[in-house]
Design an enzyme around this catalytic site. Structure first.
Site, mmCIF file in Angstrom:
data_model
loop_
_atom_site.group_PDB
_atom_site.id
_atom_site.type_symbol
_atom_site.label_atom_id
_atom_site.label_comp_id
_atom_site.label_asym_id
_atom_site.label_seq_id
_atom_site.Cartn_x
_atom_site.Cartn_y
_atom_site.Cartn_z
ATOM 1 N N HIS A 261 0.850 -1.178 0.000
ATOM 2 C CA HIS A 261 0.000 0.000 0.000
ATOM 3 C C HIS A 261 0.887 1.230 0.000
ATOM 4 O O HIS A 261 1.939 1.235 0.649
ATOM 5 C CB HIS A 261 -0.902 0.007 1.242
ATOM 6 C CG HIS A 261 -2.079 0.894 1.096
ATOM 7 N ND1 HIS A 261 -2.001 2.248 1.304
ATOM 8 C CD2 HIS A 261 -3.355 0.636 0.735
ATOM 9 C CE1 HIS A 261 -3.186 2.774 1.078
ATOM 10 N NE2 HIS A 261 -4.021 1.825 0.726
ATOM 11 N N ASP A 315 -7.810 -5.497 0.057
ATOM 12 C CA ASP A 315 -8.290 -6.410 -0.972
ATOM 13 C C ASP A 315 -7.920 -7.862 -0.718
ATOM 14 O O ASP A 315 -8.405 -8.754 -1.417
ATOM 15 C CB ASP A 315 -7.745 -5.992 -2.348
ATOM 16 C CG ASP A 315 -8.386 -4.711 -2.820
ATOM 17 O OD1 ASP A 315 -9.585 -4.529 -2.552
ATOM 18 O OD2 ASP A 315 -7.694 -3.879 -3.426
HETATM 19 N N1 CMC Z 1 4.190 -7.424 -4.271
HETATM 20 C C1 CMC Z 1 5.541 -7.423 -4.348
HETATM 21 N N2 CMC Z 1 6.282 -6.332 -4.164
HETATM 22 C C2 CMC Z 1 5.640 -5.196 -3.895
HETATM 23 C C3 CMC Z 1 4.233 -5.141 -3.812
HETATM 24 C C4 CMC Z 1 3.507 -6.313 -4.000
HETATM 25 N N3 CMC Z 1 2.181 -6.330 -3.938
HETATM 26 N N4 CMC Z 1 3.854 -3.874 -3.550
HETATM 27 C C5 CMC Z 1 4.972 -3.153 -3.487
HETATM 28 N N5 CMC Z 1 6.059 -3.940 -3.696
HETATM 29 C C6 CMC Z 1 7.479 -3.554 -3.678
HETATM 30 C C7 CMC Z 1 7.859 -2.993 -5.059
HETATM 31 O O1 CMC Z 1 8.349 -3.996 -5.899
HETATM 32 C C8 CMC Z 1 8.897 -1.978 -4.667
HETATM 33 O O2 CMC Z 1 10.094 -2.660 -4.377
HETATM 34 P P1 CMC Z 1 11.540 -2.017 -4.714
HETATM 35 O O3 CMC Z 1 11.595 -0.759 -3.899
HETATM 36 O O4 CMC Z 1 12.509 -3.060 -4.292
HETATM 37 O O5 CMC Z 1 11.542 -1.764 -6.186
HETATM 38 C C9 CMC Z 1 8.390 -1.400 -3.354
HETATM 39 O O6 CMC Z 1 7.613 -2.450 -2.779
HETATM 40 C C10 CMC Z 1 7.512 -0.173 -3.543
HETATM 41 O O7 CMC Z 1 6.510 -0.493 -4.473
HETATM 42 P P2 CMC Z 1 5.742 0.549 -5.370
HETATM 43 O O8 CMC Z 1 5.083 -0.172 -6.493
HETATM 44 O O9 CMC Z 1 6.647 1.686 -5.707
HETATM 45 O O10 CMC Z 1 4.652 1.070 -4.359
HETATM 46 P P3 CMC Z 1 3.437 2.026 -4.707
HETATM 47 O O11 CMC Z 1 3.181 2.796 -3.477
HETATM 48 O O12 CMC Z 1 3.682 2.751 -5.974
HETATM 49 O O13 CMC Z 1 2.258 0.988 -4.995
HETATM 50 C C11 CMC Z 1 0.462 -0.481 -4.744
HETATM 51 C C12 CMC Z 1 1.266 0.658 -4.107
HETATM 52 C C13 CMC Z 1 -0.760 -0.772 -3.902
HETATM 53 C C14 CMC Z 1 0.004 -0.060 -6.158
HETATM 54 C C15 CMC Z 1 1.386 -1.732 -4.822
HETATM 55 O O14 CMC Z 1 1.734 -2.143 -3.519
HETATM 56 C C16 CMC Z 1 0.731 -2.861 -5.608
HETATM 57 O O15 CMC Z 1 0.793 -2.871 -6.839
HETATM 58 N N6 CMC Z 1 0.102 -3.845 -4.882
HETATM 59 C C17 CMC Z 1 -0.576 -4.929 -5.566
HETATM 60 C C18 CMC Z 1 -1.934 -4.485 -6.066
HETATM 61 C C19 CMC Z 1 -2.915 -4.284 -4.930
HETATM 62 O O16 CMC Z 1 -3.063 -5.122 -4.062
HETATM 63 N N7 CMC Z 1 -3.634 -3.156 -4.990
HETATM 64 C C20 CMC Z 1 -4.648 -2.791 -4.001
HETATM 65 C C21 CMC Z 1 -4.208 -1.606 -3.223
HETATM 66 S S1 CMC Z 1 -5.110 -1.272 -1.735
HETATM 67 C C22 CMC Z 1 -6.718 -0.936 -2.197
HETATM 68 C C23 CMC Z 1 -6.915 0.045 -3.273
HETATM 69 O O17 CMC Z 1 -6.193 1.036 -3.410
HETATM 70 O O18 CMC Z 1 -7.838 -0.179 -4.020
#
Ligand code: CMC
Length: 378
Positions: A261, A315
């Site tokens: 998140h 989720d």
């Molecule tokens: N699985 C594996 N690694 C992850 C995940 C994940 N679900 N989420 C973040 N990371 C890692 C990512 O690879 C990165 O690592 P590094 O710094 O080594 O490159 C680090 O954590 C930061 O990730 P980010 O993608 O820059 O984080 P963000 O704040 O841009 O994204 C997010 C947040 C929710 C989009 C992301 O965590 C994600 O894609 N999660 C999976 C999809 C998901 O479950 N979405 C629902 C979100 S909550 C409800 C909603 O908003 O609707």
């Protein structure tokens, strides 16, 4: 003009001042108008919480009764909207059907009387009342059935489950569904809420505001993740496969759905509550092997990614709750939208109170003074 550093995804950049909800991502705290989510989940109802978010205070008994009655009276959808929905392809995603139907409401109520509290109240009531009816109607029509009429003797959540399944729901299931709506109704400046506020800032009508937010919510990185969680658990298939699945995905740098998140660096408090709700359903209606897989997955992901602050988000467990209620997977995100519409409307109202059109800037990284090449010389 002050020049700010560019932050992809606008991370950490305030887009509005808001008193609607608050998240402490380090401590795992979520409050709506200052009230903890755990207290609301335990003691409130979805409509009471919606009222709190939109009008800023908990309603009195009379105020709540009036609001519930207004919503009850507006649950039916116009036959022309229903007929329009009948023409949608059955194979279309219900989120797309919902986005189109919400936008179509604007054709009937497009008057933009945004300074009139009566117009605002009517729009709030109409959207909260009709979005569930549209979701249920599309579900029945894509199966070739006529939609069923809402039942006035059922409360908001029980009526939705009745319209969806054509039978009166179990009381525990209806109560748990209502709590799920409370958990999903609002969550500060997430992508769909931002989208709603940007649309609201142009002073368009609230149906366009909701339609744009529904479109944004549908993506797999936002509300669409709950569907993908179930698909992922099905693909894993057994507790024994969890570790290798997680390791492979991480090696490929794939995201694990339902984890991580932008704001929470600990387990999302909503995930904790949803997990308890799932357990209550399993105790009454029988266990689900996917819950064992999910729990193992939470353990393995914590081991591998806990140091990065990656834990289950809202989720991760919501799909297991809906699955146990017999709700099809592709309705999980529309159900998220049924709840979130009240949050979007709270932001719509707040945006109007101190509006300035959104017009951010960009960092141009393209070329200048390029010579035009005639087409036959390219
Ligand atoms: N699985 C594996 N690694 C992850 C995940 C994940 N679900 N989420 C973040 N990371 C890692 C990512 O690879 C990165 O690592 P590094 O710094 O080594 O490159 C680090 O954590 C930061 O990730 P980010 O993608 O820059 O984080 P963000 O704040 O841009 O994204 C997010 C947040 C929710 C989009 C992301 O965590 C994600 O894609 N999660 C999976 C999809 C998901 O479950 N979405 C629902 C979100 S909550 C409800 C909603 O908003 O609707």
């Amino acid at each position: 003009m002050m020049v700010c550093e560019y932050k992809p995804g606008l991370e950490g950049i305030p887009a509005a001042q808001s008193s609607i909800s608050y998240v402490d991502g380090q401590k795992g705290i979520l409050e709506y108008r200052g009230i903890r989510i755990e207290d609301l989940a335990q003691q409130s109802t979805f409509l009471e919480t919606a009222y709190l978010l939109i009008w800023g205070e908990l309603p009195t008994k009379e105020e709540l009764q009036v609001f519930e009655e207004e919503v009850r009276l507006h649950r039916r959808i116009k036959y022309r909207i229903r007929d329009m929905m009948k023409c949608f392809p059955e194979s279309g995603h219900p989120m797309d059907a919902l986005q189109a139907s919400a936008a179509a409401l604007g054709l009937f109520y497009s008057r933009r009387d945004l300074h009139n509290p009566v117009y605002i109240r009517d729009a709030v009531v109409r959207l909260i009342a009709t979005i569930p009816t549209m979701v249920a109607a599309f579900q029945l029509m894509r199966k070739g059935n006529d939609p069923v009429k809402p039942r006035d003797d059922l409360d908001y959540s029980a009526n939705f489950l009745y319209m969806l399944n054509e039978k009166e729901p179990d009381a525990l299931a209806a109560k748990i569904f209502d709590i799920c709506l409370i958990l999903h109704v609002e969550h500060t400046m997430n992508a769909s809420t931002f989208s709603a506020r940007v649309t609201a800032s142009t002073l368009t009508d609230p149906y366009a505001v909701v339609a744009s937010a529904v479109g944004t919510l549908g993506g797999p990185l936002h509300g669409g993740a709950n569907e993908e969680v179930i698909q992922m658990l099905e693909e894993i298939g057994s507790v024994e496969n969890v570790r290798s699945y997680v390791e492979e995905r991480l090696q490929r740098k794939d995201k694990l759905m339902g984890f991580g998140h932008r704001v929470y660096k600990v387990k999302d408090p909503r995930a904790t509550i949803l997990q308890h709700l799932a357990e209550q359903l399993f105790a009454k209606f029988g266990a689900d092997k996917y819950y064992d897989i999910a729990q193992e997955m939470e353990r393995v992901v914590e081991e591998k990614l806990g140091h990065k602050g990656i834990y289950p988000n809202v989720d991760f467990y919501s799909g297991l709750v809906y699955r146990k209620m017999g709700i099809p997977t592709d309705l999980f995100t529309p159900i998220f939208a049924i709840a979130r519409v009240a949050g979007w409307l709270a932001h719509w109202k707040e945006q109007l109170e101190e509006n300035r059109i959104f017009r951010p800037t960009q960092v141009y990284n393209g070329k200048h003074s390029v010579t035009y090449t005639p087409i036959d010389q390219r």
